[in-house]
Design a protein around this motif. Structure first.
Motif, mmCIF file in Angstrom:
data_model
loop_
_atom_site.group_PDB
_atom_site.id
_atom_site.type_symbol
_atom_site.label_atom_id
_atom_site.label_comp_id
_atom_site.label_asym_id
_atom_site.label_seq_id
_atom_site.Cartn_x
_atom_site.Cartn_y
_atom_site.Cartn_z
ATOM 1 N N THR A 3 -2.489 1.842 -29.447
ATOM 2 C CA THR A 3 -2.257 2.520 -29.938
ATOM 3 C C THR A 3 -1.534 3.734 -28.164
ATOM 4 N N LEU A 12 1.588 3.514 -27.944
ATOM 5 C CA LEU A 12 2.380 3.362 -29.507
ATOM 6 C C LEU A 12 2.733 5.125 -29.049
ATOM 7 N N PHE A 13 1.591 6.071 -28.711
ATOM 8 C CA PHE A 13 1.559 7.593 -28.360
ATOM 9 C C PHE A 13 2.794 8.038 -27.523
ATOM 10 N N THR A 41 -4.226 9.749 -28.416
ATOM 11 C CA THR A 41 -5.153 8.591 -28.783
ATOM 12 C C THR A 41 -6.671 9.077 -29.107
ATOM 13 N N PHE A 75 -6.773 9.938 -32.787
ATOM 14 C CA PHE A 75 -6.697 8.436 -33.403
ATOM 15 C C PHE A 75 -7.886 8.295 -33.500
ATOM 16 N N SER A 77 6.088 5.903 -37.921
ATOM 17 C CA SER A 77 5.317 5.381 -37.267
ATOM 18 C C SER A 77 3.977 6.297 -37.340
ATOM 19 N N LEU A 78 4.088 7.337 -37.540
ATOM 20 C CA LEU A 78 2.891 8.592 -38.504
ATOM 21 C C LEU A 78 2.512 8.410 -39.473
ATOM 22 N N VAL A 96 0.207 5.290 -38.231
ATOM 23 C CA VAL A 96 -1.333 5.447 -37.896
ATOM 24 C C VAL A 96 -1.754 5.871 -38.881
#
Lengths: 145, 135
Positions: free
Chosen positions: A92, A95-96, A134, A137, B47-48, B51
């Motif tokens: 994550t 990814l972010f 992150t 999330f 991608s959002l 998630v």
């Protein structure tokens, strides 16, 4: 110097001195001082490669879901283990980061945000954004789980 | 002229243009550059969505996962994600190999292996989503 390919890589620097032009990757060599632009650049590539490796987990997750109840509970349990959680956390974060810096790259491709103060500001913003996203999330994840 | 300058001075009687012509980087690269950006744009919402899906499916059992993919919206978005993601990945890996592997033979070999693996991951992911969607 008689080799044509090598000769193409010879240029003059700002003082008029003959130099070998730096070839990519050179941002971390002696041609450039280390700065936020080179850091965000190399991290974009590193996180991209890491996410690429992470797609193996994505494919495995989907394949296990098809394989049946038992296989899927095994992979779900793996993701809930410490190793799995650590991998997911890094995934994550990567990814972010790649997401935020990717938006920055798309803005540059549109010709926006090229001046140095803006570029340095958005560079810092990318780190802040990646860490905040992150954190958000994982707070949501642990609330839902 | 010092020793280093002498070493770098060019002793080829051809013009700069003559030496550069045909050797530039701008061949078919621009198309790949553009697709890299377009897949990136597509991956912003996708991608959002991914998630959010991961959060919704945390700790899910197989039945819930299957029910999620049985929704046409989810199956379609996952297929779109898989297509854009692996295309974007293949182009990214190509750029990395082109930058770090100078030997043309090694590069070609690594490129084939990398693209083969990426294509396989994309196909097996898509096949899984489809099977979940239709079962």
């Amino acid at each position: 110097m008689k080799d044509v390919r090598e000769a193409l890589m010879i240029g003059r620097n700002s003082e008029g001195k003959l130099v070998r032009r730096p070839l990519s990757p050179f941002m971390l060599g002696d041609a450039y001082r280390f700065q936020i632009s080179s850091l965000t650049s190399i991290l974009h590539r590193i996180t991209g490669a890491a996410l690429g490796a992470g797609t193996i987990l994505l494919a495995l997750w989907l394949v296990c879901a098809v394989s049946g109840d038992e296989a899927f509970s095994i992979i779900q349990a793996f993701f809930a283990s410490w190793v799995g959680l650590a991998l997911l956390f890094l995934f994550t974060l990567a990814l972010f980061y790649h997401f935020c810096n990717g938006l920055r790259h798309l803005a540059w491709d549109a010709g926006k945000g090229f001046d140095l103060p803006t570029m340095h500001r958005t560079g810092t913003l990318v780190f802040v954004g990646a860490i905040v996203l992150t954190a958000v999330f994982w707070v949501i994840a642990f609330l839902v789980w | 002229m010092n020793a280093e300058d002498k070493n770098l001075s060019i002793k080829i009687r051809r013009s700069q243009l003559g030496r550069a012509r045909g050797l530039g980087s701008a061949k078919s690269g621009i198309g790949q550059w553009w697709v890299q950006r377009m897949t990136a744009v597509a991956l912003v919402p996708l991608s959002l969505y991914f998630v959010v899906s991961v959060i919704l499916l945390l700790g899910a059992d197989q039945a819930r996962m299957a029910a999620y993919m049985a929704e046409p919206w989810n199956a379609a978005l996952f297929l779109a994600l898989i297509a854009m993601l692996f295309y974007h990945l293949a182009l990214g890996v190509q750029v990395i190999l082109e930058d770090y592997v100078p030997s043309e033979a090694t590069r070609l070999m690594l490129m084939l292996v990398a693209k083969g693996v990426i294509l396989f991951l994309a196909l097996i992911s898509a096949a899984s989503v489809l099977k979940l969607a239709f079962s």
